[in-house]
Design a protein around this motif. Structure first.
Motif, PDB file in Angstrom:
ATOM      1  N   ILE A 184       0.894  -1.225   0.053  1.00 37.91           N
ATOM      2  CA  ILE A 184       0.067   0.053  -0.104  1.00 37.91           C
ATOM      3  C   ILE A 184       0.943   1.297   0.061  1.00 37.91           C
ATOM      4  O   ILE A 184       1.566   1.536   0.803  1.00 37.91           O
ATOM      5  N   VAL A 185       0.920   2.044  -1.118  1.00 34.18           N
ATOM      6  CA  VAL A 185       1.874   3.059  -1.282  1.00 34.18           C
ATOM      7  C   VAL A 185       0.789   4.228  -1.611  1.00 34.18           C
ATOM      8  O   VAL A 185      -0.188   4.014  -2.537  1.00 34.18           O
ATOM      9  N   ALA A 186       0.923   5.319  -0.812  1.00 30.86           N
ATOM     10  CA  ALA A 186       0.249   6.576  -1.307  1.00 30.86           C
ATOM     11  C   ALA A 186       0.685   7.214  -2.477  1.00 30.86           C
ATOM     12  O   ALA A 186       2.061   7.449  -2.696  1.00 30.86           O
ATOM     13  N   ARG A 187      -0.325   7.423  -3.340  1.00 30.66           N
ATOM     14  CA  ARG A 187      -0.205   8.149  -4.605  1.00 30.66           C
ATOM     15  C   ARG A 187       0.517   9.355  -4.654  1.00 30.66           C
ATOM     16  O   ARG A 187      -0.019   9.984  -3.496  1.00 30.66           O
ATOM     17  N   ARG A 188       1.358   9.811  -5.300  1.00 34.79           N
ATOM     18  CA  ARG A 188       1.677  11.244  -5.319  1.00 34.79           C
ATOM     19  C   ARG A 188       0.804  12.199  -6.189  1.00 34.79           C
ATOM     20  O   ARG A 188       1.410  12.823  -7.009  1.00 34.79           O
ATOM     21  N   ILE A 189      -0.440  12.122  -5.613  1.00 34.68           N
ATOM     22  CA  ILE A 189      -1.315  13.113  -6.334  1.00 34.68           C
ATOM     23  C   ILE A 189      -1.987  13.968  -5.356  1.00 34.68           C
ATOM     24  O   ILE A 189      -2.553  13.185  -4.381  1.00 34.68           O
ATOM     25  N   CYS A 190      -2.300  15.217  -5.701  1.00 35.72           N
ATOM     26  CA  CYS A 190      -3.138  15.862  -4.672  1.00 35.72           C
ATOM     27  C   CYS A 190      -4.558  15.446  -4.848  1.00 35.72           C
ATOM     28  O   CYS A 190      -4.917  15.654  -6.062  1.00 35.72           O
ATOM     29  N   PRO A 191      -5.271  15.115  -3.584  1.00 34.34           N
ATOM     30  CA  PRO A 191      -6.622  14.631  -4.084  1.00 34.34           C
ATOM     31  C   PRO A 191      -7.569  15.907  -4.085  1.00 34.34           C
ATOM     32  O   PRO A 191      -8.876  15.544  -4.635  1.00 34.34           O
ATOM     33  N   PHE A 192      -7.159  16.984  -3.873  1.00 34.15           N
ATOM     34  CA  PHE A 192      -7.983  18.118  -3.838  1.00 34.15           C
ATOM     35  C   PHE A 192      -8.021  18.768  -5.203  1.00 34.15           C
ATOM     36  O   PHE A 192      -9.095  19.204  -5.822  1.00 34.15           O
ATOM     37  N   LEU A 193      -6.745  18.923  -5.691  1.00 31.30           N
ATOM     38  CA  LEU A 193      -6.535  19.683  -7.286  1.00 31.30           C
ATOM     39  C   LEU A 193      -6.217  18.779  -8.024  1.00 31.30           C
ATOM     40  O   LEU A 193      -6.219  19.111  -9.187  1.00 31.30           O
ATOM     41  N   GLY A 194      -6.039  17.433  -7.842  1.00 31.15           N
ATOM     42  CA  GLY A 194      -5.420  16.221  -8.829  1.00 31.15           C
ATOM     43  C   GLY A 194      -4.161  16.816  -9.445  1.00 31.15           C
ATOM     44  O   GLY A 194      -3.923  16.396 -10.476  1.00 31.15           O
ATOM     45  N   LYS A 195      -3.452  17.559  -8.701  1.00 31.93           N
ATOM     46  CA  LYS A 195      -1.901  17.629  -9.438  1.00 31.93           C
ATOM     47  C   LYS A 195      -1.124  16.416  -9.355  1.00 31.93           C
ATOM     48  O   LYS A 195      -1.167  15.882  -8.490  1.00 31.93           O
ATOM     49  N   LYS A 196      -0.575  16.040 -10.354  1.00 32.09           N
ATOM     50  CA  LYS A 196       0.394  14.941 -10.560  1.00 32.09           C
ATOM     51  C   LYS A 196       1.719  15.411 -10.668  1.00 32.09           C
ATOM     52  O   LYS A 196       2.105  16.588 -11.195  1.00 32.09           O
ATOM     53  N   ALA A 197       2.729  14.509 -11.004  1.00 34.97           N
ATOM     54  CA  ALA A 197       4.195  14.771 -11.118  1.00 34.97           C
ATOM     55  C   ALA A 197       4.258  14.972 -12.650  1.00 34.97           C
ATOM     56  O   ALA A 197       3.708  14.443 -13.423  1.00 34.97           O
ATOM     57  N   ASN A 198       5.264  16.033 -12.811  1.00 37.55           N
ATOM     58  CA  ASN A 198       5.506  16.585 -13.969  1.00 37.55           C
ATOM     59  C   ASN A 198       6.720  15.737 -14.848  1.00 37.55           C
ATOM     60  O   ASN A 198       7.826  15.577 -13.963  1.00 37.55           O
ATOM     61  N   LYS A 199       6.782  15.434 -16.068  1.00 37.76           N
ATOM     62  CA  LYS A 199       7.987  14.861 -16.653  1.00 37.76           C
ATOM     63  C   LYS A 199       8.873  15.879 -17.328  1.00 37.76           C
ATOM     64  O   LYS A 199       8.327  16.841 -17.809  1.00 37.76           O
ATOM     65  N   ALA A 200      10.133  15.936 -16.958  1.00 36.28           N
ATOM     66  CA  ALA A 200      10.901  17.138 -17.430  1.00 36.28           C
ATOM     67  C   ALA A 200      12.385  16.435 -17.904  1.00 36.28           C
ATOM     68  O   ALA A 200      12.482  15.311 -17.492  1.00 36.28           O
ATOM     69  N   ASN A 201      13.157  17.351 -18.476  1.00 35.25           N
ATOM     70  CA  ASN A 201      14.383  16.744 -18.717  1.00 35.25           C
ATOM     71  C   ASN A 201      15.481  17.732 -17.976  1.00 35.25           C
ATOM     72  O   ASN A 201      15.579  18.992 -17.844  1.00 35.25           O
ATOM     73  N   ARG A 202      16.536  17.055 -17.460  1.00 32.63           N
ATOM     74  CA  ARG A 202      17.707  17.771 -16.750  1.00 32.63           C
ATOM     75  C   ARG A 202      18.621  17.684 -17.971  1.00 32.63           C
ATOM     76  O   ARG A 202      19.122  16.582 -18.251  1.00 32.63           O
ATOM     77  N   VAL A 203      18.983  18.917 -18.092  1.00 31.16           N
ATOM     78  CA  VAL A 203      19.981  19.170 -19.158  1.00 31.16           C
ATOM     79  C   VAL A 203      21.506  19.516 -18.679  1.00 31.16           C
ATOM     80  O   VAL A 203      21.597  20.514 -17.960  1.00 31.16           O
ATOM     81  N   SER A 204      22.325  18.741 -19.174  1.00 35.14           N
ATOM     82  CA  SER A 204      23.861  18.890 -18.645  1.00 35.14           C
ATOM     83  C   SER A 204      24.464  20.076 -19.501  1.00 35.14           C
ATOM     84  O   SER A 204      23.858  20.492 -20.306  1.00 35.14           O
TER      85      SER A 204
END
Length: 150
Positions: free
Chosen positions: A71-91
């Motif tokens: 049982i793992v708590a999802r990383r989503i805000c239950p009130f606003l539905g905000k989720k993780a963003n996919k991004a690039n780390r640029v060297s």
């Protein structure tokens, strides 16, 4: 009576253009005194092999086994539905590595005026500011969250 079956690629009887497989069965008796070899040439496609089916062991009276997942708590805000963003780390060499920018989730105890008690919630900092502005009842009703359960 024991039966052995194998597939040979191309017997000499078949032409080189014909790539059909040829099945041979060898039957032995219990006293191993006589051996019989029989050749079967299929007319179309592959010769189906003998199917050996076995029934799985079923224990009577036991419930079906389910996969147990942690049982793992999802990383989503239950009130606003905000989720993780996919991004690039640029060297410095412009090499891009995909990273996740997770939501800033916090455990917070908020006073619920209608229930006259504190409610412990896991929400994003953006949702916390929205609750301060609009009120907990309005935001929870908009998100479809029943605060009486918590």
């Amino acid at each position: 009576m024991a039966t052995a079956m194998w597939l040979s690629a191309r017997p000499p009887s078949l032409s080189s253009t014909n790539l059909r497989f040829h099945a041979r069965t060898t039957t032995t008796t219990t006293n191993n005194s006589s051996l019989k070899a029989a050749s079967i040439k299929p007319s179309l496609g592959f010769q189906p092999m003998q199917s050996f089916t076995c029934n799985p062991l079923v224990v009577v009276g036991s419930p079906p086994r389910r996969l147990i997942q942690p049982i793992v708590a999802r990383r989503i805000c239950p009130f606003l539905g905000k989720k993780a963003n996919k991004a690039n780390r640029v060297s410095h060499s412009n090499h891009k590595t995909i990273v996740r920018q997770h939501v800033n989730l916090q455990y917070k105890r908020i006073w619920w005026e209608e229930g006259k008690r504190y409610v412990k919630l896991r929400l994003s900092t953006k949702a916390l500011r929205t609750i301060e502005r609009d009120g907990l009842d309005v935001v929870a009703k908009k998100a479809g969250i029943d605060l009486r359960k918590k």
